[in-house]
Design a protein around this motif. Structure first.
Motif, PDB file in Angstrom:
ATOM      1  N   PHE A   9      30.560  28.748  54.854  1.00  0.00           N
ATOM      2  CA  PHE A   9      30.362  28.996  53.429  1.00  0.00           C
ATOM      3  C   PHE A   9      31.661  29.484  52.793  1.00  0.00           C
ATOM      4  O   PHE A   9      32.056  29.036  51.711  1.00  0.00           O
ATOM      5  CB  PHE A   9      29.260  30.047  53.213  1.00  0.00           C
ATOM      6  N   ALA A  10      32.320  30.426  53.458  1.00  0.00           N
ATOM      7  CA  ALA A  10      33.545  30.993  52.904  1.00  0.00           C
ATOM      8  C   ALA A  10      34.682  29.971  52.887  1.00  0.00           C
ATOM      9  O   ALA A  10      35.386  29.816  51.885  1.00  0.00           O
ATOM     10  CB  ALA A  10      33.955  32.222  53.704  1.00  0.00           C
ATOM     11  N   GLN A  11      34.853  29.242  53.992  1.00  0.00           N
ATOM     12  CA  GLN A  11      35.954  28.294  54.105  1.00  0.00           C
ATOM     13  C   GLN A  11      35.780  27.116  53.155  1.00  0.00           C
ATOM     14  O   GLN A  11      36.750  26.645  52.539  1.00  0.00           O
ATOM     15  CB  GLN A  11      36.075  27.800  55.547  1.00  0.00           C
ATOM     16  N   SER A  12      34.556  26.620  53.028  1.00  0.00           N
ATOM     17  CA  SER A  12      34.323  25.435  52.199  1.00  0.00           C
ATOM     18  C   SER A  12      34.496  25.723  50.716  1.00  0.00           C
ATOM     19  O   SER A  12      34.795  24.812  49.933  1.00  0.00           O
ATOM     20  CB  SER A  12      32.920  24.881  52.456  1.00  0.00           C
ATOM     21  N   THR A  13      34.333  26.959  50.322  1.00  0.00           N
ATOM     22  CA  THR A  13      34.486  27.322  48.909  1.00  0.00           C
ATOM     23  C   THR A  13      35.803  28.011  48.627  1.00  0.00           C
ATOM     24  O   THR A  13      36.196  28.151  47.455  1.00  0.00           O
ATOM     25  CB  THR A  13      33.342  28.262  48.467  1.00  0.00           C
ATOM     26  N   GLY A  14      36.472  28.490  49.671  1.00  0.00           N
ATOM     27  CA  GLY A  14      37.724  29.198  49.489  1.00  0.00           C
ATOM     28  C   GLY A  14      37.547  30.616  48.982  1.00  0.00           C
ATOM     29  O   GLY A  14      38.523  31.265  48.595  1.00  0.00           O
ATOM     30  N   SER A  15      36.315  31.115  48.998  1.00  0.00           N
ATOM     31  CA  SER A  15      36.035  32.465  48.514  1.00  0.00           C
ATOM     32  C   SER A  15      35.571  33.334  49.668  1.00  0.00           C
ATOM     33  O   SER A  15      34.586  33.024  50.343  1.00  0.00           O
ATOM     34  CB  SER A  15      34.955  32.434  47.424  1.00  0.00           C
ATOM     35  N   ALA A  16      36.256  34.441  49.886  1.00  0.00           N
ATOM     36  CA  ALA A  16      35.889  35.335  50.975  1.00  0.00           C
ATOM     37  C   ALA A  16      34.514  35.945  50.760  1.00  0.00           C
ATOM     38  O   ALA A  16      33.794  36.227  51.724  1.00  0.00           O
ATOM     39  CB  ALA A  16      36.940  36.439  51.114  1.00  0.00           C
ATOM     40  N   SER A  17      34.119  36.157  49.513  1.00  0.00           N
ATOM     41  CA  SER A  17      32.816  36.752  49.220  1.00  0.00           C
ATOM     42  C   SER A  17      31.666  35.884  49.716  1.00  0.00           C
ATOM     43  O   SER A  17      30.586  36.396  50.037  1.00  0.00           O
ATOM     44  CB  SER A  17      32.671  36.990  47.721  1.00  0.00           C
ATOM     45  N   ASN A  18      31.899  34.572  49.782  1.00  0.00           N
ATOM     46  CA  ASN A  18      30.833  33.662  50.215  1.00  0.00           C
ATOM     47  C   ASN A  18      30.528  33.782  51.708  1.00  0.00           C
ATOM     48  O   ASN A  18      29.567  33.182  52.195  1.00  0.00           O
ATOM     49  CB  ASN A  18      31.192  32.218  49.869  1.00  0.00           C
ATOM     50  N   TYR A  19      31.331  34.550  52.426  1.00  0.00           N
ATOM     51  CA  TYR A  19      31.028  34.859  53.827  1.00  0.00           C
ATOM     52  C   TYR A  19      29.674  35.550  53.934  1.00  0.00           C
ATOM     53  O   TYR A  19      28.990  35.440  54.952  1.00  0.00           O
ATOM     54  CB  TYR A  19      32.138  35.753  54.375  1.00  0.00           C
ATOM     55  N   TYR A  20      29.291  36.229  52.877  1.00  0.00           N
ATOM     56  CA  TYR A  20      28.058  37.018  52.905  1.00  0.00           C
ATOM     57  C   TYR A  20      26.859  36.293  52.297  1.00  0.00           C
ATOM     58  O   TYR A  20      25.755  36.838  52.294  1.00  0.00           O
ATOM     59  CB  TYR A  20      28.282  38.340  52.161  1.00  0.00           C
ATOM     60  N   VAL A  21      27.049  35.079  51.800  1.00  0.00           N
ATOM     61  CA  VAL A  21      25.957  34.345  51.152  1.00  0.00           C
ATOM     62  C   VAL A  21      24.779  34.068  52.087  1.00  0.00           C
ATOM     63  O   VAL A  21      23.618  34.275  51.708  1.00  0.00           O
ATOM     64  CB  VAL A  21      26.478  33.040  50.521  1.00  0.00           C
ATOM     65  N   PRO A  22      24.989  33.580  53.331  1.00  0.00           N
ATOM     66  CA  PRO A  22      23.833  33.332  54.211  1.00  0.00           C
ATOM     67  C   PRO A  22      22.966  34.563  54.406  1.00  0.00           C
ATOM     68  O   PRO A  22      21.740  34.456  54.539  1.00  0.00           O
ATOM     69  CB  PRO A  22      24.486  32.883  55.525  1.00  0.00           C
ATOM     70  N   GLY A  23      23.583  35.731  54.416  1.00  0.00           N
ATOM     71  CA  GLY A  23      22.812  36.965  54.574  1.00  0.00           C
ATOM     72  C   GLY A  23      21.858  37.191  53.428  1.00  0.00           C
ATOM     73  O   GLY A  23      20.755  37.734  53.623  1.00  0.00           O
ATOM     74  N   PHE A  24      22.236  36.772  52.224  1.00  0.00           N
ATOM     75  CA  PHE A  24      21.340  36.921  51.085  1.00  0.00           C
ATOM     76  C   PHE A  24      20.094  36.053  51.256  1.00  0.00           C
ATOM     77  O   PHE A  24      18.974  36.478  50.955  1.00  0.00           O
ATOM     78  CB  PHE A  24      22.063  36.544  49.785  1.00  0.00           C
ATOM     79  N   LEU A  55      23.993  42.102  45.666  1.00  0.00           N
ATOM     80  CA  LEU A  55      24.152  40.937  44.786  1.00  0.00           C
ATOM     81  C   LEU A  55      25.089  41.219  43.603  1.00  0.00           C
ATOM     82  O   LEU A  55      25.948  40.381  43.284  1.00  0.00           O
ATOM     83  CB  LEU A  55      22.792  40.445  44.303  1.00  0.00           C
ATOM     84  N   PRO A  56      24.945  42.361  42.919  1.00  0.00           N
ATOM     85  CA  PRO A  56      25.906  42.627  41.832  1.00  0.00           C
ATOM     86  C   PRO A  56      27.349  42.662  42.315  1.00  0.00           C
ATOM     87  O   PRO A  56      28.260  42.185  41.615  1.00  0.00           O
ATOM     88  CB  PRO A  56      25.456  43.997  41.303  1.00  0.00           C
ATOM     89  N   LEU A  57      27.573  43.218  43.509  1.00  0.00           N
ATOM     90  CA  LEU A  57      28.934  43.245  44.060  1.00  0.00           C
ATOM     91  C   LEU A  57      29.424  41.836  44.359  1.00  0.00           C
ATOM     92  O   LEU A  57      30.604  41.513  44.129  1.00  0.00           O
ATOM     93  CB  LEU A  57      28.961  44.100  45.337  1.00  0.00           C
ATOM     94  N   TYR A  58      28.527  40.996  44.845  1.00  0.00           N
ATOM     95  CA  TYR A  58      28.914  39.617  45.147  1.00  0.00           C
ATOM     96  C   TYR A  58      29.345  38.880  43.883  1.00  0.00           C
ATOM     97  O   TYR A  58      30.351  38.149  43.879  1.00  0.00           O
ATOM     98  CB  TYR A  58      27.747  38.889  45.817  1.00  0.00           C
ATOM     99  N   PHE A  59      28.614  39.068  42.801  1.00  0.00           N
ATOM    100  CA  PHE A  59      28.917  38.349  41.567  1.00  0.00           C
ATOM    101  C   PHE A  59      30.184  38.878  40.889  1.00  0.00           C
ATOM    102  O   PHE A  59      30.696  38.234  39.959  1.00  0.00           O
ATOM    103  CB  PHE A  59      27.736  38.408  40.607  1.00  0.00           C
ATOM    104  N   LEU A  60      30.693  40.006  41.345  1.00  0.00           N
ATOM    105  CA  LEU A  60      31.979  40.492  40.846  1.00  0.00           C
ATOM    106  C   LEU A  60      33.145  39.735  41.479  1.00  0.00           C
ATOM    107  O   LEU A  60      34.286  39.871  41.039  1.00  0.00           O
ATOM    108  CB  LEU A  60      32.123  41.991  41.122  1.00  0.00           C
ATOM    109  N   GLY A  61      32.859  38.961  42.541  1.00  0.00           N
ATOM    110  CA  GLY A  61      33.883  38.137  43.161  1.00  0.00           C
ATOM    111  C   GLY A  61      34.685  38.860  44.230  1.00  0.00           C
ATOM    112  O   GLY A  61      34.363  39.984  44.634  1.00  0.00           O
ATOM    113  N   ASP A  62      35.773  38.236  44.635  1.00  0.00           N
ATOM    114  CA  ASP A  62      36.581  38.765  45.735  1.00  0.00           C
ATOM    115  C   ASP A  62      37.167  40.153  45.480  1.00  0.00           C
ATOM    116  O   ASP A  62      37.386  40.902  46.441  1.00  0.00           O
ATOM    117  CB  ASP A  62      37.703  37.787  46.069  1.00  0.00           C
ATOM    118  N   PRO A  63      37.448  40.549  44.235  1.00  0.00           N
ATOM    119  CA  PRO A  63      37.956  41.910  44.047  1.00  0.00           C
ATOM    120  C   PRO A  63      36.995  42.996  44.549  1.00  0.00           C
ATOM    121  O   PRO A  63      37.437  44.088  44.916  1.00  0.00           O
ATOM    122  CB  PRO A  63      38.131  42.001  42.519  1.00  0.00           C
TER     123      PRO A  63
END
Length: 240
Positions: free
Chosen positions: A112-127, A191-199
């Motif tokens: 998830f993270a590699q295909s999107t280039g976003s480190a935050s997406n590493y946590y998407v499957p957990g959601f 979820l709110p932290l995720y939507f704030l993005g990589d920062p």
């Protein structure tokens, strides 16, 4: 065989199905208890090895990415640590499914993270996993089979007989809501932290670690306490 003998056997043929259901749900949740009936928190968490397996890949991902700002490197280190744990389990001759489960989970997160280039997406499957558990618990309440009753009823040698006891049913319903609160709290915070993005990645990663296995085990322990039989059911009380 007489009708009486056949009738006497019917309960025995009916019990294994309900008992097996309770056993399978309890084992899937990984709940263990001491001989005196208390929940074994350490074993329920998977022992020290299980705790390390659940925490270390995510912790290494967070630390490496924060320090090096390299997504491929962070994902590689996380996957490597998960693979090491899998090899250890295989050496210990544990089930292959257990050995591969952690690797698959980390690999999906890494994809998830590699295909999107976003480190935050590493946590998407957990959601998604968290949401699925939350939905299953809510459905169990809707169909009047609260999952806490299946989890703890087997451990207390109650089978599913608690469903015939209104007081026990209420206790297990409350216990189920307690576990639901754990999963709901995770989503409400993360979820709110995720939507704030990589920062916000450091905060998201830290909350994921704290609200992972430790919070889950704490929730099970609280649910176990809330669903304990009333003192009168445990036996005669000692006079004060």
């Amino acid at each position: 065989m007489s009708n009486e003998e056949q009738g006497a056997q019917r309960p025995d043929t009916a019990r294994p199905d309900a008992s097996e259901l309770a056993r399978s749900v309890s084992e899937a949740a990984g709940i263990h208890r001491h001989e005196d009936g208390r929940v074994n928190l350490l074993k329920t968490a998977g022992g020290w090895q299980g705790i390390a397996e659940s925490i270390l890949p995510g912790l290494l991902f967070l630390l490496v990415y924060t320090a090096a700002q390299s997504l491929p490197l962070a994902l590689g280190v996380s996957l490597a640590s998960s693979a090491v744990f899998a090899v250890v389990r295989l050496i210990q001759k544990q089930k292959l499914t257990m050995a591969l489960a952690g690797v698959v989970g980390v690999a999906i997160s890494a994809w998830f993270a590699q295909s999107t280039g976003s480190a935050s997406n590493y946590y998407v499957p957990g959601f998604f996993t968290n949401g699925a558990y939350l939905l299953a618990l809510l459905v169990s309440l809707a169909v009047r089979w609260p999952l806490a009753g299946l989890l703890f009823g087997f451990l207390r040698n109650e089978g599913v007989g608690w469903r015939q006891d209104p007081a026990a049913y209420r206790r297990y319903t409350l216990a189920t809501w307690t576990i639901i609160a754990i999963f709901a709290l995770r989503l409400a915070v993360q979820l709110p932290l995720y939507f704030l993005g990589d920062p916000a990645l450091p905060a998201l990663g830290a909350t994921r670690l704290v609200m992972g296995t430790p919070l889950y085990v704490l929730g099970l322990w609280l649910a176990w306490l809330l669903s304990r039989p009333a003192p009168a059911e445990d036996g005669p009380q000692k006079p004060e």
